[in-house]
Design a protein around this motif. Structure first.
Motif, mmCIF file in Angstrom:
data_model
loop_
_atom_site.group_PDB
_atom_site.id
_atom_site.type_symbol
_atom_site.label_atom_id
_atom_site.label_comp_id
_atom_site.label_asym_id
_atom_site.label_seq_id
_atom_site.Cartn_x
_atom_site.Cartn_y
_atom_site.Cartn_z
ATOM 1 N N ASP A 90 0.830 -1.206 0.000
ATOM 2 C CA ASP A 90 0.000 0.000 0.000
ATOM 3 C C ASP A 90 0.870 1.263 0.000
ATOM 4 O O ASP A 90 0.603 2.216 -0.733
ATOM 5 C CB ASP A 90 -0.925 0.018 1.222
ATOM 6 N N GLU A 91 1.910 1.245 0.830
ATOM 7 C CA GLU A 91 2.804 2.398 0.920
ATOM 8 C C GLU A 91 3.551 2.609 -0.392
ATOM 9 O O GLU A 91 3.800 3.749 -0.809
ATOM 10 C CB GLU A 91 3.799 2.194 2.063
ATOM 11 N N MET A 92 3.877 1.511 -1.072
ATOM 12 C CA MET A 92 4.584 1.622 -2.342
ATOM 13 C C MET A 92 3.749 2.383 -3.373
ATOM 14 O O MET A 92 4.277 3.187 -4.152
ATOM 15 C CB MET A 92 4.926 0.220 -2.874
ATOM 16 N N GLY A 93 2.448 2.139 -3.358
ATOM 17 C CA GLY A 93 1.573 2.869 -4.270
ATOM 18 C C GLY A 93 1.582 4.359 -3.982
ATOM 19 O O GLY A 93 1.632 5.187 -4.907
ATOM 20 N N GLU A 94 1.547 4.704 -2.703
ATOM 21 C CA GLU A 94 1.588 6.108 -2.309
ATOM 22 C C GLU A 94 2.918 6.754 -2.711
ATOM 23 O O GLU A 94 2.965 7.895 -3.184
ATOM 24 C CB GLU A 94 1.386 6.236 -0.797
ATOM 25 N N LEU A 95 4.006 6.012 -2.504
ATOM 26 C CA LEU A 95 5.334 6.538 -2.843
ATOM 27 C C LEU A 95 5.512 6.690 -4.353
ATOM 28 O O LEU A 95 6.182 7.610 -4.816
ATOM 29 C CB LEU A 95 6.420 5.611 -2.273
ATOM 30 N N TYR A 96 4.906 5.781 -5.100
ATOM 31 C CA TYR A 96 4.956 5.859 -6.562
ATOM 32 C C TYR A 96 4.338 7.180 -7.029
ATOM 33 O O TYR A 96 4.921 7.913 -7.838
ATOM 34 C CB TYR A 96 4.200 4.674 -7.169
ATOM 35 N N ASP A 180 -7.696 18.964 -7.630
ATOM 36 C CA ASP A 180 -6.445 18.365 -7.161
ATOM 37 C C ASP A 180 -6.609 17.672 -5.811
ATOM 38 O O ASP A 180 -6.038 16.606 -5.573
ATOM 39 C CB ASP A 180 -5.347 19.434 -7.050
ATOM 40 N N GLU A 181 -7.400 18.281 -4.928
ATOM 41 C CA GLU A 181 -7.545 17.717 -3.585
ATOM 42 C C GLU A 181 -8.308 16.391 -3.587
ATOM 43 O O GLU A 181 -8.286 15.652 -2.599
ATOM 44 C CB GLU A 181 -8.241 18.711 -2.649
ATOM 45 N N HIS A 182 -8.981 16.073 -4.695
ATOM 46 C CA HIS A 182 -9.731 14.819 -4.784
ATOM 47 C C HIS A 182 -8.917 13.697 -5.419
ATOM 48 O O HIS A 182 -9.304 12.532 -5.316
ATOM 49 C CB HIS A 182 -11.007 15.024 -5.611
ATOM 50 N N LEU A 183 -7.829 14.041 -6.074
ATOM 51 C CA LEU A 183 -7.079 13.034 -6.820
ATOM 52 C C LEU A 183 -6.491 11.947 -5.927
ATOM 53 O O LEU A 183 -6.555 10.761 -6.253
ATOM 54 C CB LEU A 183 -5.960 13.708 -7.633
ATOM 55 N N LYS A 184 -5.913 12.343 -4.798
ATOM 56 C CA LYS A 184 -5.324 11.361 -3.902
ATOM 57 C C LYS A 184 -6.386 10.404 -3.384
ATOM 58 O O LYS A 184 -6.173 9.182 -3.343
ATOM 59 C CB LYS A 184 -4.611 12.040 -2.736
ATOM 60 N N GLY A 185 -7.541 10.949 -3.013
ATOM 61 C CA GLY A 185 -8.623 10.106 -2.528
ATOM 62 C C GLY A 185 -9.113 9.148 -3.593
ATOM 63 O O GLY A 185 -9.436 7.987 -3.301
ATOM 64 N N LEU A 186 -9.176 9.622 -4.832
ATOM 65 C CA LEU A 186 -9.609 8.772 -5.937
ATOM 66 C C LEU A 186 -8.625 7.628 -6.157
ATOM 67 O O LEU A 186 -9.027 6.476 -6.349
ATOM 68 C CB LEU A 186 -9.739 9.606 -7.210
ATOM 69 N N PHE A 187 -7.341 7.940 -6.105
ATOM 70 C CA PHE A 187 -6.315 6.908 -6.252
ATOM 71 C C PHE A 187 -6.470 5.851 -5.162
ATOM 72 O O PHE A 187 -6.400 4.647 -5.428
ATOM 73 C CB PHE A 187 -4.922 7.541 -6.177
ATOM 74 N N GLN A 188 -6.708 6.276 -3.952
ATOM 75 C CA GLN A 188 -6.851 5.348 -2.827
ATOM 76 C C GLN A 188 -8.112 4.496 -2.958
ATOM 77 O O GLN A 188 -8.096 3.300 -2.631
ATOM 78 C CB GLN A 188 -6.862 6.124 -1.502
ATOM 79 N N LYS A 189 -9.198 5.081 -3.457
ATOM 80 C CA LYS A 189 -10.436 4.317 -3.655
ATOM 81 C C LYS A 189 -10.241 3.200 -4.670
ATOM 82 O O LYS A 189 -10.668 2.064 -4.466
ATOM 83 C CB LYS A 189 -11.556 5.251 -4.130
ATOM 84 N N ILE A 190 -9.573 3.527 -5.785
ATOM 85 C CA ILE A 190 -9.328 2.508 -6.814
ATOM 86 C C ILE A 190 -8.383 1.443 -6.282
ATOM 87 O O ILE A 190 -8.560 0.242 -6.555
ATOM 88 C CB ILE A 190 -8.755 3.156 -8.091
ATOM 89 N N SER A 191 -7.399 1.859 -5.497
ATOM 90 C CA SER A 191 -6.463 0.903 -4.898
ATOM 91 C C SER A 191 -7.205 -0.079 -4.003
ATOM 92 O O SER A 191 -6.920 -1.287 -4.013
ATOM 93 C CB SER A 191 -5.392 1.639 -4.089
#
Length: 200
Positions: A90-96, A180-191
């Protein structure tokens, strides 16, 4: 600083100048349209000066690739301190995503723009450390959770493809409709959706 040290420092300054100018040209014009002369003109030196530091255009591109992939791997390697394989994944995805957002030019150079790849001649710099880190972590997750009949290589490319696609859309400004503030949340939802499909 002695004469020898000063000369080495001057050489390093010139080398960085060549690399910085070359990267801008590669990204703006594409690898095929950039020549040693164009790079030399950009730094206001003769082509002969550039050849003192690099034997050809591919050598310059490879040097840039190495810098980018070293930085990329160093970023992802921060996850190695996490013992739990799933949390590490999970952390690797965030770091990517962190690397891609903080280093869009390097990311473009590494994964988006066309590159002079010739496996037979081995003329292009290649680095599979990050891929192996991801693949090894996925395999560890599968073993720990006793997940069978799922191809590790296929799962690795699936997760990489998702992360790469998301990062590329952002870097190329194709997600302007999403704040922009929604992009991180969207990435996490798909993950999390992928987690439910493959890792639970």
């Amino acid at each position: 600083m002695g004469i020898t040290e000063r000369k080495e420092s001057d050489k390093e300054v010139m080398r960085k100048k060549i690399l910085n100018s070359a990267m801008k040209l590669f990204l703006s014009e594409g690898y095929d349209k950039v020549s040693i002369r164009k790079i030399a003109d950009a730094i206001e030196y003769s082509p002969a000066t550039v050849y003192l530091y690099f034997k050809d255009k591919t050598a310059i591109f490879n040097a840039l690739q190495k810098i980018a992939f070293d930085k990329f791997y160093d970023t992802l390697a921060e996850c190695l301190k996490i013992k739990d394989a799933k949390k590490r994944l999970d952390e690797m995805g965030e770091l990517y995503m962190k690397f891609a957002m903080e280093n869009p030019e390097y990311y473009d150079l590494m994964f988006i723009m066309s590159a002079p790849i010739d496996r037979e001649k081995e003329t292009c710099f290649m680095d599979d450390r990050a891929f192996n880190l991801l693949s090894g972590t996925i395999e560890e997750v599968f073993k720990k959770k006793e997940i069978k009949n799922i191809d590790v290589e296929a799962a690795t490319f699936l997760l990489w493809g998702f992360s790469h696609g998301f990062a590329s859309l952002i870097i190329r400004k194709r997600l302007a409709m999403i704040p922009d503030e929604h992009l991180k949340g969207l990435f996490q939802k798909i993950s999390r959706m992928l987690d439910k499909k493959f890792f639970q």
